[in-house]
Design a protein around this motif. Structure first.
Motif, PDB file in Angstrom:
ATOM      1  N   MET A   1      33.039 -34.861  74.377  1.00  0.00           N
ATOM      2  CA  MET A   1      34.444 -36.277  74.451  1.00  0.00           C
ATOM      3  C   MET A   1      33.463 -36.771  75.933  1.00  0.00           C
ATOM      4  O   MET A   1      33.186 -36.527  76.571  1.00  0.00           O
ATOM      5  CB  MET A   1      35.680 -35.746  75.952  1.00  0.00           C
ATOM      6  CG  MET A   1      36.266 -36.979  76.436  1.00  0.00           C
ATOM      7  SD  MET A   1      38.166 -35.885  76.576  1.00  0.00           S
ATOM      8  CE  MET A   1      38.278 -35.391  78.146  1.00  0.00           C
ATOM      9  N   SER A   2      33.670 -38.331  75.781  1.00  0.00           N
ATOM     10  CA  SER A   2      33.016 -39.020  76.785  1.00  0.00           C
ATOM     11  C   SER A   2      33.666 -39.927  77.701  1.00  0.00           C
ATOM     12  O   SER A   2      34.834 -39.784  77.661  1.00  0.00           O
ATOM     13  CB  SER A   2      32.954 -40.365  75.546  1.00  0.00           C
ATOM     14  OG  SER A   2      32.513 -41.855  76.454  1.00  0.00           O
ATOM     15  N   THR A   3      32.122 -40.184  79.019  1.00  0.00           N
ATOM     16  CA  THR A   3      32.882 -39.972  80.360  1.00  0.00           C
ATOM     17  C   THR A   3      32.456 -41.380  80.395  1.00  0.00           C
ATOM     18  O   THR A   3      31.640 -42.024  80.037  1.00  0.00           O
ATOM     19  CB  THR A   3      31.753 -38.726  81.060  1.00  0.00           C
ATOM     20  OG1 THR A   3      32.391 -38.042  80.785  1.00  0.00           O
ATOM     21  CG2 THR A   3      33.291 -39.406  82.694  1.00  0.00           C
ATOM     22  N   VAL A  93      45.712 -42.679  74.323  1.00  0.00           N
ATOM     23  CA  VAL A  93      44.704 -43.256  73.791  1.00  0.00           C
ATOM     24  C   VAL A  93      44.566 -41.911  72.523  1.00  0.00           C
ATOM     25  O   VAL A  93      43.781 -40.460  72.973  1.00  0.00           O
ATOM     26  CB  VAL A  93      43.036 -43.698  73.711  1.00  0.00           C
ATOM     27  CG1 VAL A  93      42.437 -44.129  73.290  1.00  0.00           C
ATOM     28  CG2 VAL A  93      44.125 -44.510  74.672  1.00  0.00           C
ATOM     29  N   LYS A  94      44.598 -41.440  71.731  1.00  0.00           N
ATOM     30  CA  LYS A  94      43.124 -40.502  70.720  1.00  0.00           C
ATOM     31  C   LYS A  94      42.560 -40.303  69.975  1.00  0.00           C
ATOM     32  O   LYS A  94      42.162 -41.779  70.031  1.00  0.00           O
ATOM     33  CB  LYS A  94      44.754 -40.736  69.479  1.00  0.00           C
ATOM     34  CG  LYS A  94      44.451 -39.046  68.459  1.00  0.00           C
ATOM     35  CD  LYS A  94      44.855 -39.260  67.043  1.00  0.00           C
ATOM     36  CE  LYS A  94      44.813 -38.141  66.140  1.00  0.00           C
ATOM     37  NZ  LYS A  94      45.492 -38.328  64.984  1.00  0.00           N
ATOM     38  N   GLN A  95      41.487 -39.962  70.590  1.00  0.00           N
ATOM     39  CA  GLN A  95      40.052 -39.984  70.009  1.00  0.00           C
ATOM     40  C   GLN A  95      40.388 -39.995  68.775  1.00  0.00           C
ATOM     41  O   GLN A  95      40.759 -38.684  67.927  1.00  0.00           O
ATOM     42  CB  GLN A  95      39.092 -38.546  70.814  1.00  0.00           C
ATOM     43  CG  GLN A  95      37.509 -39.184  70.675  1.00  0.00           C
ATOM     44  CD  GLN A  95      36.649 -37.574  71.298  1.00  0.00           C
ATOM     45  OE1 GLN A  95      37.983 -36.904  72.369  1.00  0.00           O
ATOM     46  NE2 GLN A  95      35.612 -38.271  71.564  1.00  0.00           N
ATOM     47  N   LEU A  96      39.429 -40.890  67.966  1.00  0.00           N
ATOM     48  CA  LEU A  96      39.119 -41.137  66.616  1.00  0.00           C
ATOM     49  C   LEU A  96      38.105 -40.123  65.970  1.00  0.00           C
ATOM     50  O   LEU A  96      37.647 -40.396  65.181  1.00  0.00           O
ATOM     51  CB  LEU A  96      38.951 -42.583  66.432  1.00  0.00           C
ATOM     52  CG  LEU A  96      40.751 -42.684  66.643  1.00  0.00           C
ATOM     53  CD1 LEU A  96      41.130 -44.574  66.291  1.00  0.00           C
ATOM     54  CD2 LEU A  96      42.001 -42.020  65.978  1.00  0.00           C
ATOM     55  N   TYR A  97      37.047 -40.923  67.003  1.00  0.00           N
ATOM     56  CA  TYR A  97      35.747 -40.123  66.393  1.00  0.00           C
ATOM     57  C   TYR A  97      34.889 -39.618  67.670  1.00  0.00           C
ATOM     58  O   TYR A  97      35.320 -39.552  68.956  1.00  0.00           O
ATOM     59  CB  TYR A  97      35.048 -41.562  66.640  1.00  0.00           C
ATOM     60  CG  TYR A  97      33.608 -41.200  66.423  1.00  0.00           C
ATOM     61  CD1 TYR A  97      33.185 -40.970  64.879  1.00  0.00           C
ATOM     62  CD2 TYR A  97      32.222 -41.661  66.326  1.00  0.00           C
ATOM     63  CE1 TYR A  97      32.176 -40.197  63.960  1.00  0.00           C
ATOM     64  CE2 TYR A  97      31.118 -41.365  66.198  1.00  0.00           C
ATOM     65  CZ  TYR A  97      30.959 -40.819  64.960  1.00  0.00           C
ATOM     66  OH  TYR A  97      29.516 -40.907  64.610  1.00  0.00           O
ATOM     67  N   SER A  98      33.780 -38.415  68.175  1.00  0.00           N
ATOM     68  CA  SER A  98      32.768 -38.609  68.836  1.00  0.00           C
ATOM     69  C   SER A  98      32.124 -37.883  68.087  1.00  0.00           C
ATOM     70  O   SER A  98      31.420 -37.725  67.158  1.00  0.00           O
ATOM     71  CB  SER A  98      33.917 -36.499  68.900  1.00  0.00           C
ATOM     72  OG  SER A  98      32.638 -35.689  69.657  1.00  0.00           O
ATOM     73  N   THR A  99      30.718 -38.269  69.153  1.00  0.00           N
ATOM     74  CA  THR A  99      29.368 -38.615  68.897  1.00  0.00           C
ATOM     75  C   THR A  99      28.950 -36.804  68.931  1.00  0.00           C
ATOM     76  O   THR A  99      27.469 -36.285  68.472  1.00  0.00           O
ATOM     77  CB  THR A  99      28.507 -39.063  69.445  1.00  0.00           C
ATOM     78  OG1 THR A  99      28.547 -38.965  70.724  1.00  0.00           O
ATOM     79  CG2 THR A  99      28.713 -40.489  69.074  1.00  0.00           C
TER      80      THR A  99
END
Length: 102
Positions: A1-3, A93-99
């Motif tokens: 998850m991005s911070t 917000v639903k996360q759609l993409y993760s790196t």
């Protein structure tokens, strides 16, 4: 998850203009507005936090105070992000993409 990293309660750029530039240089609103090539009313709105720093204003400030336009735009961005995060602390917000790798 991005911070997301947001500066804690940054000042409005107008406060920086007044305290770090106008006061030490003993400039009043009229003198500063004339030097920037803007109206006194426009500068007052910025100084009082009722208007933000546009790219055009960032260029004017950078020329007048020997700074970079990026500095002014980044200050405005940090201020805006903080204000927005305070008004919407729990956005859904639903996360759609993760790196990140699974």
């Amino acid at each position: 998850m991005s911070t997301i990293h947001i500066m804690y309660n940054p000042p409005h750029p107008g406060e920086i203009i007044r305290e770090d530039y106008m006061t030490p240089l003993e400039l009043n609103v009229t003198e500063t507005a004339e030097a920037l090539g803007i109206t006194r009313a426009n500068l007052s709105r910025i100084l009082n936090g009722h208007a933000g720093i546009s790219p055009n204003m960032a260029l004017r400030l950078s020329m007048a105070f020997s700074t970079s336009p990026d500095m002014w735009l980044n200050m405005q961005l940090q201020y805006d992000l903080w204000q927005e995060s305070q008004h919407h602390p729990e956005m859904k917000v639903k996360q759609l993409y993760s790196t990140e790798e699974a």
